[in-house]
Every structure is written in structure tokens, then in C-alpha cells.
Design a protein around this motif. Sequence first.
Motif, mmCIF file in Angstrom:
data_model
loop_
_atom_site.group_PDB
_atom_site.id
_atom_site.type_symbol
_atom_site.label_atom_id
_atom_site.label_comp_id
_atom_site.label_asym_id
_atom_site.label_seq_id
_atom_site.Cartn_x
_atom_site.Cartn_y
_atom_site.Cartn_z
ATOM 1 N N GLU A 222 45.119 -60.280 95.580
ATOM 2 C CA GLU A 222 44.452 -59.981 94.303
ATOM 3 C C GLU A 222 45.019 -58.739 93.621
ATOM 4 O O GLU A 222 44.937 -58.608 92.405
ATOM 5 C CB GLU A 222 42.953 -59.800 94.518
ATOM 6 C CG GLU A 222 42.292 -61.113 94.880
ATOM 7 C CD GLU A 222 40.802 -61.121 94.661
ATOM 8 O OE1 GLU A 222 40.243 -60.100 94.217
ATOM 9 O OE2 GLU A 222 40.204 -62.174 94.953
ATOM 10 N N VAL A 223 45.567 -57.821 94.429
ATOM 11 C CA VAL A 223 46.021 -56.556 93.840
ATOM 12 C C VAL A 223 47.533 -56.411 94.037
ATOM 13 O O VAL A 223 48.036 -56.516 95.154
ATOM 14 C CB VAL A 223 45.300 -55.340 94.477
ATOM 15 C CG1 VAL A 223 45.748 -54.039 93.809
ATOM 16 C CG2 VAL A 223 43.789 -55.511 94.363
ATOM 17 N N ALA A 224 48.223 -56.198 92.931
ATOM 18 C CA ALA A 224 49.679 -56.018 92.981
ATOM 19 C C ALA A 224 50.034 -54.661 92.406
ATOM 20 O O ALA A 224 49.420 -54.203 91.437
ATOM 21 C CB ALA A 224 50.367 -57.117 92.169
ATOM 22 N N VAL A 225 51.035 -54.039 93.018
ATOM 23 C CA VAL A 225 51.563 -52.774 92.487
ATOM 24 C C VAL A 225 52.977 -53.032 92.011
ATOM 25 O O VAL A 225 53.786 -53.611 92.736
ATOM 26 C CB VAL A 225 51.599 -51.689 93.593
ATOM 27 C CG1 VAL A 225 52.330 -50.441 93.111
ATOM 28 C CG2 VAL A 225 50.187 -51.346 94.035
ATOM 29 N N ASP B 297 51.516 -56.545 109.471
ATOM 30 C CA ASP B 297 52.688 -57.389 109.267
ATOM 31 C C ASP B 297 52.784 -57.866 107.824
ATOM 32 O O ASP B 297 53.531 -58.772 107.500
ATOM 33 C CB ASP B 297 52.716 -58.576 110.250
ATOM 34 C CG ASP B 297 51.367 -59.218 110.364
ATOM 35 O OD1 ASP B 297 50.575 -59.058 109.420
ATOM 36 O OD2 ASP B 297 51.087 -59.877 111.391
ATOM 37 N N HIS B 298 51.995 -57.236 106.970
ATOM 38 C CA HIS B 298 51.995 -57.580 105.540
ATOM 39 C C HIS B 298 51.491 -56.346 104.802
ATOM 40 O O HIS B 298 50.720 -55.558 105.364
ATOM 41 C CB HIS B 298 51.037 -58.761 105.310
ATOM 42 C CG HIS B 298 51.144 -59.364 103.941
ATOM 43 N ND1 HIS B 298 50.645 -58.768 102.804
ATOM 44 C CD2 HIS B 298 51.715 -60.515 103.533
ATOM 45 C CE1 HIS B 298 50.905 -59.533 101.752
ATOM 46 N NE2 HIS B 298 51.556 -60.606 102.164
ATOM 47 N N VAL B 299 51.911 -56.193 103.554
ATOM 48 C CA VAL B 299 51.433 -55.040 102.780
ATOM 49 C C VAL B 299 49.901 -55.048 102.719
ATOM 50 O O VAL B 299 49.303 -56.075 102.381
ATOM 51 C CB VAL B 299 51.991 -55.089 101.341
ATOM 52 C CG1 VAL B 299 51.436 -53.946 100.512
ATOM 53 C CG2 VAL B 299 53.508 -55.092 101.332
ATOM 54 N N GLU B 300 49.296 -53.890 103.066
ATOM 55 C CA GLU B 300 47.833 -53.776 102.960
ATOM 56 C C GLU B 300 47.450 -52.656 101.994
ATOM 57 O O GLU B 300 46.445 -52.728 101.316
ATOM 58 C CB GLU B 300 47.218 -53.500 104.335
ATOM 59 C CG GLU B 300 47.326 -54.721 105.255
ATOM 60 C CD GLU B 300 46.957 -54.417 106.701
ATOM 61 O OE1 GLU B 300 46.275 -53.391 106.958
ATOM 62 O OE2 GLU B 300 47.369 -55.201 107.585
ATOM 63 N N ARG B 301 48.268 -51.612 101.944
ATOM 64 C CA ARG B 301 47.987 -50.534 100.991
ATOM 65 C C ARG B 301 49.265 -49.746 100.706
ATOM 66 O O ARG B 301 50.240 -49.826 101.472
ATOM 67 C CB ARG B 301 46.866 -49.611 101.495
ATOM 68 C CG ARG B 301 47.131 -48.961 102.795
ATOM 69 C CD ARG B 301 45.824 -48.435 103.427
ATOM 70 N NE ARG B 301 46.067 -48.163 104.826
ATOM 71 C CZ ARG B 301 46.516 -47.016 105.316
ATOM 72 N NH1 ARG B 301 46.720 -45.982 104.504
ATOM 73 N NH2 ARG B 301 46.748 -46.855 106.595
ATOM 74 N N VAL B 302 49.203 -48.999 99.610
ATOM 75 C CA VAL B 302 50.350 -48.182 99.236
ATOM 76 C C VAL B 302 49.880 -46.736 99.165
ATOM 77 O O VAL B 302 48.848 -46.440 98.554
ATOM 78 C CB VAL B 302 50.926 -48.619 97.865
ATOM 79 C CG1 VAL B 302 52.151 -47.789 97.500
ATOM 80 C CG2 VAL B 302 51.275 -50.101 97.867
ATOM 81 N N GLU C 228 45.780 -43.243 97.778
ATOM 82 C CA GLU C 228 46.261 -44.563 98.173
ATOM 83 C C GLU C 228 45.492 -45.683 97.500
ATOM 84 O O GLU C 228 44.410 -45.471 96.954
ATOM 85 C CB GLU C 228 46.308 -44.722 99.689
ATOM 86 C CG GLU C 228 45.053 -44.344 100.437
ATOM 87 C CD GLU C 228 45.250 -44.563 101.931
ATOM 88 O OE1 GLU C 228 46.026 -43.815 102.543
ATOM 89 O OE2 GLU C 228 44.618 -45.500 102.461
ATOM 90 N N LEU C 229 46.087 -46.848 97.539
ATOM 91 C CA LEU C 229 45.516 -48.006 96.854
ATOM 92 C C LEU C 229 45.616 -49.201 97.789
ATOM 93 O O LEU C 229 46.695 -49.480 98.319
ATOM 94 C CB LEU C 229 46.321 -48.274 95.567
ATOM 95 C CG LEU C 229 45.943 -49.522 94.781
ATOM 96 C CD1 LEU C 229 44.585 -49.331 94.097
ATOM 97 C CD2 LEU C 229 47.007 -49.829 93.714
ATOM 98 N N ALA C 230 44.507 -49.894 97.967
ATOM 99 C CA ALA C 230 44.557 -51.136 98.745
ATOM 100 C C ALA C 230 45.220 -52.200 97.874
ATOM 101 O O ALA C 230 44.773 -52.456 96.753
ATOM 102 C CB ALA C 230 43.144 -51.557 99.131
ATOM 103 N N ALA C 231 46.297 -52.769 98.364
ATOM 104 C CA ALA C 231 47.038 -53.765 97.583
ATOM 105 C C ALA C 231 47.798 -54.666 98.551
ATOM 106 O O ALA C 231 48.237 -54.218 99.609
ATOM 107 C CB ALA C 231 48.033 -53.077 96.641
#
Length: 462
Positions: free
Chosen positions: A150-153, A287-292, A316-319
Amino acid sequence: MSVPGSEQNPLRVGIVGAGPSGFYAAEALLKSGQTVRIDMIERLPAPFGLVRHGVAPDHPKLKEAIAVYDRIARSPEFRFFGNVTVGRDVPVEALAAAYHAVIFASGAESDRRLGVPGEDLAGSYTATEFVGWYNGHPDFRDRVFDLDQEVAVIVGQGNVAADVCRILAKTVDELKHTDIAEHALDALATSRVRDIYVVGRRGPAQAKFTAKELRELGDLDDADVILDPAELELNAESLAEFEERKGAAAKKNVEILREFATRPRSGRSRRIVFWFLLSPVEIVGRDHVERVVFERNRLSGGPFGQSARGTGERTELAAGLVFRSIGYKGTAMAGVPFDARQGVFPTRDGRITDETGGVIPGLYACGWIKRGPTGIIGTNKPCSVATVASLLADLPALDPAPRPGADGLPTLLGADGRRVVSYDDWLVIDQMEVSRGSPKGKPREKFTSVDEMLEVLGASRR
Ligand SMILES: Cc1cc2nc3c(=O)[nH]c(=O)nc-3n(C[C@H](O)[C@H](O)[C@H](O)COP(=O)(O)OP(=O)(O)OC[C@H]3O[C@@H](n4cnc5c(N)ncnc54)[C@H](O)[C@@H]3O)c2cc1C
Ligand SMILES: NC(=O)c1ccc[n+]([C@@H]2O[C@H](COP(=O)([O-])OP(=O)(O)OC[C@H]3O[C@@H](n4cnc5c(N)ncnc54)[C@H](OP(=O)(O)O)[C@@H]3O)[C@@H](O)[C@H]2O)c1
């Protein structure tokens, strides 16, 4: 022996790459008043470089440059050799021997690295691969993008970032009548992406969008633009930049952003959020992007020289998705000097230079492989014209012996069984793409693999 450029000894030039810079170099040669023979060699069966595989599908007007290239390609002095990779199928040394001069116009096909931990986690992609995928580039058609997030950076605030953002934020109805690749339209139709953060490492006055592209992000059918007005407080150096002519574009951008910041949320289903002065320092996930994780920056330096400096403060941002849109990068080609740091072929006035800085006679470059990955389509015209001016100035010094051009290169003649694609062949593929698109109301449905294109020609790949 007479200087090349006469009927008896035509100036034979090989151009590597069929993007804008290659075509503008061909045009400059055709207009030079010399008797020329031009062979353009392109690794894909389809010409036009990033105009076909970079320019966004929802910007068809920008693809109109193709009409100019088509006219050039139909000149009797010009031949197109598609499906041939220079440096692999044809060695550069062989090319240099077959032509009086070779102009490299091979663009920038790779991308810069962020250099932060987690950059290669699943769910973290480059704009280069996403753009290539939605535009049907054969190298990227099999990529899979996890659009269940749902969230993209999006990291970076240039026009490519704007393209990526639009494609993620637009509805299928806004895209279905474009030349977007079918596989991408199908995947985007079920996308769950809702919040798109477009993040810049510097401030709003340093964003590299052009005004038209920025404004367009506020004009989508089903996406709100969101901006905290506090983000638009500018330092004295940025305000000083606005006072100068070269600051006008940035001033315009900030005006557009200010207007965005006044807009109430309208409850549209997607949101485009602008964040400034933040650098990603880590992309985190098992094993996958969870936050930045971002580090907050401050600007340092005088007007027009401001760079981002980390303050140590983190946020940080959950993405679940990251698109790194921080610039393309040229790649090396066997047989040509390469500046790996800049990702360009080293040149002086368009002449390729060796490691000692000396000019290599007969080798030239133009476009993104010469200047680096900046500039719009039109920027390549003066760049190519300047390179051709150097070539023409060098004519009296070039080895005048007549050259065979493609006739001296068996690969270009298909002698090793390779299906070399001529411009007439391309016109057959082009027509077939247009016919495939027509029932869907699309300007074309691109073939996205080399094999498919060769099948249209009744040939198999080699
Ligand atoms: C995503 C994106 C969107 C853009 N959108 C716009 C826009 O809307 N409007 C605008 O004005 N500008 C736009 N630009 C900028 C514009 O596309 C570039 O300025 C321009 O394409 C650069 O031209 P070039 O000829 O140097 O490189 P390219 O266009 O990249 O052409 C290089 C060609 O060389 C070929 N090649 C590479 N290696 C070899 C090899 N070894 N042998 C043979 N051939 C080879 C490639 O296949 C390619 O066809 C965009 C750029 C990007 C990245
Ligand atoms: N519609 C159009 O006309 C169109 C569409 C697409 C592309 N183009 C053109 O194609 C060219 C390439 O576009 P582009 O968007 O790839 O490049 P760009 O305009 O150079 O933008 C790159 C962005 O990435 C940022 N960046 C670079 N390194 C970074 C890092 N390490 N960390 C965080 N951010 C970083 C830059 O920030 P800094 O400013 O701080 O370096 C900038 O915001 C441009 O000239 C563009 O105008 C035109």
C-alpha cells in the motif's frame, strides 16, 4: 588520396545507438554538405532509444520527435542495422576499421546506486527497471513488481520520479489508451498502492521536476497531493536563488508546491506525499522491504551550490515498496575507454580520449554517453551537432583511405546467421504494433521481446 567526403570517397560514419543523439548526429552529417554514408547500429530491433522505452506512455506528444527520426532514416545515405550489439556482436576495432569515423550514441542504460543497506531487498527497485517494464523494453519485460503493497517510496525528485509516480497513481482508465505495455497495464489494474511518498534529499527549491511535470501530479483523476506547508519554508540562499534568472524554474516549482499545500484532502483513493530534506540511510526488512529509515538533512553552501548534509536526526516510514529514481548511468563497451565514476565515455569536444587524455582518432560520442544522464530529447541536438562539428573539423587529419562501411562487416550483412533488422523491417514491425493496438484504442501494442519482433519478419532469433 582525397579527404573523405566526396563522391569518389564518401565519408563513411558508423553511429552506435538509435536514440535521439544518434539521429541528431545523422541529421548533422546529412546537412554537412559532404558526401556521406551513414550506418546506424542498434542493439534492439526497434529504433528510437528512450523515446520508445523511456518517455512515459501517457506523454504521447513527446514521442512526436520520432517523425523527425523517421525522415532521417528514410534518407538514401542512411542505413539502419537493428538487433546488433556493438562490443559484443561487432567488435569496436572492426567498426573503427570499416568507417572513417564512429560516433557512439549508446545512452545510459544502467542506474546510480544509493549505497545504503537493504537497497537490494525484494520490493526495492530502480526506476530504470520499472520504466523499462511499463514501456515494454525487452530487457525488463519479465520483471515482477510487488504492487500488493500500500505504501511506496520514490527516492529522487526529477522528472523520472514524476513519471514513476504518475504511473503508480493513475487509474487504469487514465492509462488504457496509451502505448503502455499490456503486461504492465494488467499488473497496475490490480495494484494496491495507495500512498506514494516522493522524497527529495534537498529542499523544495532544489527539486528537479519541470513545472509542467510537477503540476500534472496535482491533476490526476484519483490522487490527492499532500504537502505540509512547513516543508516549504525556505532558507535565505534558496530565496536568493529565486532573484536570479536561473532560479525562475525553481521559483515556479515552489509556487506549484505552495498551491498543492493549500488543497484540502478530497478523499481520492491515492495520495501523493512530498517530503523534502531526507536521505534514505537504510531500507529495512527481513526478506522484503518493510520500512525506510531516513536521515534529516540541512542545506549547506551558497545560492546554486547548496548540497544536502545529514543532521544525524532520523525518521522512518513503514513502506513495502521503494523505487530509486536517482539517475541513470552509462555502461562500458568493450574497446572504448570508460569513465566508471561518471558513467560516460571520456571526451574532449565530442572526441573520445584515452587514459592519458589523448584523442583517439576517429572515435566520437554524443548524447547521454557523452554528457551523462541529463537533458530532455532536444538537449541532445546541439550536443550531437557539436560532436559532428568536431568530426568535420578533423576530416583533413583522418586516414583518407576509402572504407567499406557495413559491406566490410559480415555480421551486419547477416553472414553469421543473425537476423539483422533493416529500417524497412522495422516499418513492418511498427505497422504490426499499430494494428495490434488499434482494437484496444491504443496507439500501438508494443512487442516486448526480440523473438516476437523477429517472428513478425518470419525469422527466428540469432
Ligand atoms: C524515463 C525517462 C523518461 C524521459 N522522458 C522524456 C520526456 O518525456 N521528454 C524529453 O524531452 N526527454 C525525456 N527523457 C530524456 C531523453 O529520453 C534523453 O535525453 C534521450 O533519450 C537521450 O538520448 P541518447 O540518444 O543519448 O540515449 P538513448 O535514448 O538511451 O539511446 C541510446 C540507444 O543506444 C542503444 N545501445 C546501447 N548500447 C548499444 C550497443 N552496445 N550497441 C548498439 N546499440 C546500443 C540503446 O538500445 C538505445 O537505443 C526521458 C528520459 C528517461 C530516462
Ligand atoms: N517529461 C520530461 O521532459 C522528462 C521526463 C523524464 C526525464 N526527463 C529528463 O531526463 C533526465 C534524467 O531525469 P532523472 O529524473 O533521472 O534525473 P535528475 O533530473 O537528475 O533527478 C535525479 C534526482 O535524484 C536525486 N538524487 C541523486 N542522487 C541521490 C542520492 N544519492 N540520494 C537521494 N537522491 C539522489 C537528485 O537530487 P539532487 O538534485 O540533490 O542531486 C534528483 O532529485 C533529466 O534531464 C530529466 O529532465 C525529462
